[in-house]
Write an enzyme that holds these catalytic residues in place. Structure first.
Site, mmCIF file in Angstrom:
data_model
loop_
_atom_site.group_PDB
_atom_site.id
_atom_site.type_symbol
_atom_site.label_atom_id
_atom_site.label_comp_id
_atom_site.label_asym_id
_atom_site.label_seq_id
_atom_site.Cartn_x
_atom_site.Cartn_y
_atom_site.Cartn_z
ATOM 1 N N CYS A 303 37.809 57.190 50.242
ATOM 2 C CA CYS A 303 38.503 56.812 48.737
ATOM 3 C C CYS A 303 38.775 57.951 47.699
ATOM 4 O O CYS A 303 39.845 57.823 47.116
ATOM 5 C CB CYS A 303 37.477 55.954 47.927
ATOM 6 S SG CYS A 303 35.837 56.596 47.835
ATOM 7 N N HIS A 435 31.502 55.687 44.577
ATOM 8 C CA HIS A 435 32.920 55.119 44.926
ATOM 9 C C HIS A 435 33.869 55.879 43.581
ATOM 10 O O HIS A 435 33.425 56.238 42.665
ATOM 11 C CB HIS A 435 33.131 53.711 44.858
ATOM 12 C CG HIS A 435 34.306 53.082 45.120
ATOM 13 N ND1 HIS A 435 35.045 53.852 46.150
ATOM 14 C CD2 HIS A 435 35.211 52.204 44.585
ATOM 15 C CE1 HIS A 435 36.067 52.961 46.405
ATOM 16 N NE2 HIS A 435 36.129 52.098 45.167
ATOM 17 N N ASP A 456 42.388 50.403 42.919
ATOM 18 C CA ASP A 456 41.033 50.643 43.956
ATOM 19 C C ASP A 456 41.485 50.783 45.498
ATOM 20 O O ASP A 456 42.009 49.823 46.018
ATOM 21 C CB ASP A 456 39.977 49.484 43.838
ATOM 22 C CG ASP A 456 38.720 49.672 44.375
ATOM 23 O OD1 ASP A 456 38.731 50.567 45.293
ATOM 24 O OD2 ASP A 456 37.769 49.108 43.971
#
Length: 515
Positions: A303, A435, A456
């Site tokens: 991520c 995250h 996201d």
């Protein structure tokens, strides 16, 4: 006959679940009370390997780094309590490890990425994957509640709620969640623990000479030397690119490339949907050239890199400061790893190399320090800001974050008669515990509440959104689609700290919103 509401008790502790959550009780017993369980989350024992592997060599765990007490001039960085306690679960949809207290919400977002719209019936449909795991999709549209309330239940089952120090389940008052009994997750690795660029008014302690981090900070592959060969080859090949034929406004045939994990044109659609939502008082959006860049199949937890790519997509699309450094397509993950390692070679945030053991060709998590090192190395102006809970309960991190993001967008807001302000500002890299996501906008509701609008990288663009891209004449509200891009205060308040990285060069000044 046994009633459906009867509870099941763990024979070893005070953990309690509903009778329908027998699997949760089994998982709890395996993770907490069984030493040799394959479900138990522990650092693997070291073994000698070489070359590309499915699981890299794992040296014995190093002693924990000494932690300083939190004060007004020093930031304490502690590993996530979820990771320390083993309260993580692997998602069956994407194989990501997710904190238990976010698992239900995580599955809801997976369901949202499958959302499609049936033109013939005017109804939305989604693969109810989350429903199989305890989340509920509501079929009716009564009154005017938000889609978050209509369709998704992000409340944890009673069995999964965090317990207090005495093993009792946290209670909740009607209509108001009780967050005081739950331990908030905090950043396992903060840029302000070692980075002299972060805040000039902070007293930064020099890092320990033995500062190698482990699984709590770098993820399940913290000790690997090389990622598996198949994954390396997949990343080296890059996402699949297809060519589609479209009819232009002038009637001509246009050949358009589509990149597997990149979606352009979402921000103008979200701006229209915010304007149509009667619950929104005002909204702000960043430069519309920013792409939504998500994962490719089975790649795992990259991520941090995907969010860097989204900021670079703005730089490329807006021809902003540093765009010469990124010619052609969005640089891939392996290229970004090389750029971060080169930044370390230049001495920029190079303690990151000691903390990670190096990231080239690995699946180790990265964060704000690596993103900042990459941009500074490319001579792209950027700044970092941290938001954390104030001891004593006088301030919460999520409130400060929301206020800071609103100020950021308001500085460039120019009214065009709408309640949606279309700015030319860059998107923002947001690091939250475990995250990271990319902030592309902000909404203030008529009831006074606020939420972030985000891309996201863990989730892909839904078919319903793909159908809207390119349209400028949307007439009806679509809260069902907005759900996937909103992060409300209730979701954010689970965290005790956040970091943001902002590109600070003056944005370009041409009318891209009208193109």
């Amino acid at each position: 006959m046994t009633g459906l509401n009867e509870l099941l008790d763990c024979p070893m502790c005070d953990f309690v679940v509903g009778r329908t959550d027998e699997y949760v009780l089994q998982l709890h017993f395996e993770q907490v009370h069984t030493t040799d369980s394959p479900f138990r989350v522990e650092d693997p024992k070291p073994r000698a390997t070489s070359g590309y592997t499915t699981q890299g060599p794992t040296p014995p765990p190093l002693p924990r780094r000494p932690q300083a007490a939190l004060s007004a001039t020093e930031i304490e960085v502690t590993p996530s309590s979820d990771e320390e306690e083993g309260n993580m679960v692997e998602c069956p949809e994407c194989a990501e490890t997710v904190p238990l207290n976010e698992f239900s919400q995580h599955l809801d977002f997976h369901a949202a990425e499958t959302l499609s719209f049936d033109e013939s019936t005017g109804e939305y449909h989604s693969q109810n994957r989350a429903e199989m795991h305890g989340s509920k999709f509501y079929a009716s549209h009564a009154g005017n509640p938000s889609f978050h309330e209509q369709h998704f239940n992000t409340e944890l089952p009673e069995a999964l709620r965090r317990q207090d120090d005495h093993g009792r389940r946290s209670k909740k008052k009607r209509g108001r969640s009780d967050t005081s009994c739950s331990e908030k997750s905090t950043l396992s690795r903060s840029i302000q623990a070692f980075n002299p660029f972060a805040r000039a008014d902070k007293k930064i302690k020099p890092p320990s000479s033995s500062c190698r981090l482990g699984r709590a900070e770098l993820g399940p592959h913290a000790w690997e030397d090389r990622m598996p060969r198949w994954l390396h080859d997949q990343l080296a090949a890059g996402p699949k690119i297809t060519t589609v034929n479209r009819i232009g406004r002038d009637g001509r045939l246009i050949k358009q490339e589509q990149v597997q994990n990149e979606t352009p044109g979402i921000i103008p659609i979200l701006a229209q949907l915010s304007a149509l939502d009667r619950s929104v008082k005002e909204a702000y959006y960043c430069h519309p050239s920013t792409l939504h860049i998500g994962k490719t199949p089975k790649e795992g937890g990259f991520c941090g890199y995907r969010n860097i790519q989204m900021l670079i997509s703005y730089i490329q699309g807006a021809r902003a400061q540093g765009h010469e450094e990124f010619p052609g397509r969005t640089p891939g993950i392996l290229k970004l790893q090389d750029l971060i390692e080169r930044a370390w070679d230049k001495g920029i945030n190079n303690i990151g190399r000691q903390q990670t053991g190096g990231i080239r060709d690995t699946r180790k998590y990265i964060g704000t320090p690596e993103a900042q090192a990459l941009f500074l190395s490319a001579q792209i102006d950027c700044g970092v800001q941290m938001f954390s809970d104030v001891p004593g309960g006088s301030g919460e991190a999520h409130d400060s974050l929301l206020a800071g993001i609103e100020r950021y967008f308001a500085q460039a807001a120019v009214s065009d008669g709408s309640n949606v302000y279309k700015t030319l500002l860059p998107p923002i890299y947001l690091q939250q515990p475990g995250h990271s996501i990319t902030i592309i906008g902000f909404e203030r509701r008529r009831d006074g509440s606020c939420n972030l609008m985000v891309f996201d990288p863990m989730y892909s663009t839904s078919p319903a959104m793909h159908k809207l891209i390119g349209r400028k004449d949307i007439k009806s509200p679509r809260p069902e689609i907005l759900y996937a891009y909103r992060r409300v205060a209730k979701q954010l308040r689970k965290h005790a700290a956040f970091e943001i990285l902002m590109l600070t060069a003056h944005p370009p000044l041409f009318p891209v919103w009208d193109v």
